[in-house]
Design a protein around this motif. Structure first.
Motif: not given
Lengths: 237, 217
Positions: B34, B36, B38-40, B42
């Motif tokens: 979470y 990163t 990539k989670y926050t 995208v």
């Protein structure tokens, strides 16, 4: 016994976290979290954003009156022309034309080179093709979706028009067509005009003008073989 | 003596070790997954004030990105178009449509449309669009298939690793300049991409920029 409760609680917490937080890449309407926003968002101007430094709140500013852009000149026949000069390159009119008058130049002030035409083709495809179509015949995409008024640039009236008047149309717009001055710098406008002239010529060409190695690709009787002067010859070759 | 430590305490160390390991690995896994971009980032897809669709305009009408984002090849900033750009067409197309109310108002008064800014690097990062698009790096690599999106969605993390993955090996991404604005373009195969990419990198003398001062200046 305690272990079982513990495991159950642990799984429950994990399930809760996943159900609240979701998975990577899932749709989110909320802006991304920034843990230390003072590092990420500093007191600096970023273009096109709101900023309280100026009373109207716009970070992108208009020109202060009586100032000009820092600019690169365009070379016209070995002479440097700056964007603020009263020169056909910038105005499409003879130097010294008073405001309001329409003393258009006949032909493109730039020498027509393969480089200029290639640039013109690229800019035409970006800026004009959506409406006027790839062939400039007014059969672009937008007329299929409800654009009622559109000009066919092969119209004899436009073929005979001076280059300067077309420059004026692109710079200031005309009737329902709006200005493209913000999208095209003067040199690009002239490049587009040169390309439009090439497209117009392509419809007025005769078979004699087709290069010998391409003749075979033509359908029989494609165009008159005589070099009779076309009825609507371009005003500026 | 047996009263002070009841029998179950014999198992306590084992419980603590097993429980601690479970909770510890869950926390690490959660942070890895979470904490990163990539989670926050995208998947971020704000509701825009006008229901403008890139799918309609780019894919259906065949418009080039540069008709609207005119600055992308000249400047570090890829501008959002002014309402007058929309009115080029919408003074005839959907002339009285309520979905375009805000556009007409903005074109008439000059008050900007409050578009929500989606891709936003931190202020300590220097990014430049023109360098990338003029060097055969397509919008596709950093923004995904915008031409297929009705609403723009943040498709790539735009984190430091993301930038460096390409800066370390641009040959794996670089494409012919004519295809930069064609987001449907695909290389024939990964090996062909590498071979052609290597040629372009050599031809344009593309550097592999990994110095901190490239992006933090």
């Amino acid at each position: 016994m305690t272990m079982r409760y513990f495991l159950l609680g642990f799984l429950l917490v994990c399930a809760m976290v996943v159900s609240v937080a979701g998975f990577r890449g899932s749709l989110s309407r909320r802006p991304p979290i920034e843990i230390f926003p003072d590092m990420d968002r500093q007191a600096k101007l970023r273009p096109q954003s709101a900023d309280d430094f100026f009373p109207d709140g716009y970070s992108s500013r208009l020109h202060v009156p009586n100032t000009i852009d820092r600019s690169q000149p365009v070379m016209v026949g070995g002479k440097a022309v700056f964007p603020f000069e009263d020169n056909p390159l910038n105005t499409g009119m003879q130097p010294g034309t008073p405001p309001g008058a329409t003393n258009f130049v006949e032909v493109n002030p730039l020498p027509i080179t393969a480089e200029l035409l290639a640039r013109g083709q690229e800019r035409f495809t970006i800026n004009c093709q959506p409406c006027h179509g790839a062939g400039a015949d007014g059969k672009g995409a937008t007329p299929r979706y409800g654009m009622v008024v559109i000009a066919n640039l092969h119209d004899p009236r436009i073929v005979r028009m001076t280059d300067g008047e077309i420059f004026n149309t692109v710079t200031y717009g005309k009737n329902l067509m709006q200005s493209y001055a913000m999208n095209l710098e003067p040199r690009d406008r002239w490049a587009v005009i040169a390309y439009v002239r090439a497209l117009q010529l392509s419809r007025l060409a005769t078979v004699d003008e087709v290069p010998a190695d391409q003749l075979a690709a033509l359908p029989p009787n494609a165009a008159p073989t005589t070099n009779a002067p076309p009825t609507n010859a371009p005003a500026s070759p | 003596m047996s009263d002070i430590f009841p029998k179950w305490t014999n198992k306590l160390p084992a419980y603590l070790i097993v429980g601690g390991a479970l909770v510890g690995s869950a926390v690490v896994a959660g942070a890895w997954y979470y904490f990163t971009p990539k989670y926050t980032r995208v998947g971020y897809q704000p509701i825009q004030p006008v229901s403008y669709s890139h799918y309609t305009h780019v894919e259906q009408l065949g418009m080039d990105c540069r008709y609207c984002h005119t600055g992308v090849e000249k400047s570090y900033h890829s501008n959002i178009p002014a309402a007058s750009t929309c009115m080029n067409c919408h003074n005839q197309v959907l002339k009285d449509d309520p979905r375009l109310e805000l556009v007409r108002e903005s074109a008439a008064t000059g008050k900007p449309i409050p578009w929500v800014w989606i891709h936003k690097t931190p202020d300590y990062v220097y990014f430049n669009h023109s360098v990338h698009v003029n060097r055969g790096i397509s919008c596709f690599h950093c923004h995904g298939q915008i031409n297929k999106m009705d609403e723009v969605q943040h498709a790539q993390p735009l984190s430091m690793t993301f930038c460096l993955d390409c800066h370390r090996n641009p040959a794996a991404f670089i494409r012919p300049v004519e295809q930069v604005y064609n987001l449907n373009w695909q290389p024939d195969s990964a090996t062909k991409q590498l071979a052609d990419g290597k040629k372009l990198v050599a031809q344009w003398k593309v550097q592999s920029l990994e110095n901190c001062s490239t992006c933090h200046r």
